[in-house]
Scaffold this motif. Structure first.
Motif, PDB file in Angstrom:
ATOM      1  N   PRO A  78       7.537  82.370  55.630  1.00  0.00           N
ATOM      2  CA  PRO A  78       6.222  81.768  55.866  1.00  0.00           C
ATOM      3  C   PRO A  78       6.242  80.699  56.959  1.00  0.00           C
ATOM      4  N   LEU A  79       7.308  79.896  57.017  1.00  0.00           N
ATOM      5  CA  LEU A  79       7.397  78.885  58.066  1.00  0.00           C
ATOM      6  C   LEU A  79       7.416  79.517  59.452  1.00  0.00           C
ATOM      7  N   MET A  80       8.181  80.583  59.603  1.00  0.00           N
ATOM      8  CA  MET A  80       8.264  81.241  60.905  1.00  0.00           C
ATOM      9  C   MET A  80       6.936  81.916  61.254  1.00  0.00           C
ATOM     10  N   PHE A  81       6.278  82.501  60.275  1.00  0.00           N
ATOM     11  CA  PHE A  81       4.979  83.113  60.553  1.00  0.00           C
ATOM     12  C   PHE A  81       3.990  82.057  61.046  1.00  0.00           C
ATOM     13  N   ILE A  82       3.961  80.927  60.363  1.00  0.00           N
ATOM     14  CA  ILE A  82       3.047  79.851  60.750  1.00  0.00           C
ATOM     15  C   ILE A  82       3.373  79.354  62.164  1.00  0.00           C
ATOM     16  N   LEU A  83       4.646  79.176  62.461  1.00  0.00           N
ATOM     17  CA  LEU A  83       5.049  78.732  63.792  1.00  0.00           C
ATOM     18  C   LEU A  83       4.629  79.743  64.857  1.00  0.00           C
ATOM     19  N   HIS A  84       4.846  81.024  64.587  1.00  0.00           N
ATOM     20  CA  HIS A  84       4.440  82.058  65.547  1.00  0.00           C
ATOM     21  C   HIS A  84       2.918  82.089  65.690  1.00  0.00           C
ATOM     22  N   PHE A  85       2.220  81.949  64.588  1.00  0.00           N
ATOM     23  CA  PHE A  85       0.757  81.987  64.613  1.00  0.00           C
ATOM     24  C   PHE A  85       0.185  80.809  65.397  1.00  0.00           C
ATOM     25  N   LEU A  86       0.729  79.619  65.151  1.00  0.00           N
ATOM     26  CA  LEU A  86       0.191  78.407  65.764  1.00  0.00           C
ATOM     27  C   LEU A  86       0.710  78.130  67.175  1.00  0.00           C
ATOM     28  N   TRP A  87       1.871  78.710  67.538  1.00  0.00           N
ATOM     29  CA  TRP A  87       2.455  78.325  68.818  1.00  0.00           C
ATOM     30  C   TRP A  87       2.892  79.526  69.671  1.00  0.00           C
ATOM     31  N   THR A  88       3.732  80.388  69.135  1.00  0.00           N
ATOM     32  CA  THR A  88       4.300  81.473  69.940  1.00  0.00           C
ATOM     33  C   THR A  88       3.237  82.329  70.593  1.00  0.00           C
ATOM     34  N   TYR A  89       2.248  82.728  69.809  1.00  0.00           N
ATOM     35  CA  TYR A  89       1.242  83.679  70.310  1.00  0.00           C
ATOM     36  C   TYR A  89      -0.082  83.021  70.641  1.00  0.00           C
ATOM     37  N   LYS A  90      -0.123  81.733  70.898  1.00  0.00           N
ATOM     38  CA  LYS A  90      -1.352  81.025  71.317  1.00  0.00           C
ATOM     39  C   LYS A  90      -1.349  80.858  72.810  1.00  0.00           C
TER      40      LYS A  90
END
Length: 90
Positions: A78-90
């Motif tokens: 879940p932490l990695m998903f949130i990081l990807h959602f909020l930063w990687t793919y923004k």
């Protein structure tokens, strides 16, 4: 046959490439770009560090290896998903 350290390194690279492609297309419906690839690699490096931190903390607390692995399995996706959602793919 490759030595274990080389085999593990190659397996980690292959898993990271697969994870990037799967997350980019399937989880986030994005295109492959230099920007999100670089951010994905940075997030992955952070994920390795956090996993090591969790594992080390569990070890210092005297928990069994299975508890440490369990904590990583529960918290890291879940932490990695949130990081990807909020930063990687923004």
């Amino acid at each position: 046959m490759a030595p274990p350290a080389i085999a593990n390194g190659l397996a980690y690279i292959a898993a990271t490439v697969f994870s990037y492609i799967a997350n980019t297309f399937w989880s986030f419906g994005q295109k492959v770009t230099k920007r999100n690839a670089a951010r994905f690699l940075q997030a992955s490096a952070l994920g390795v560090g956090l996993s090591m931190l969790i594992s080390g903390a569990a070890d210092l607390a005297g928990f069994s290896d299975l508890i440490g692995i369990g904590l990583i399995v529960v918290f890291m996706p879940p932490l990695m998903f949130i990081l990807h959602f909020l930063w990687t793919y923004k």
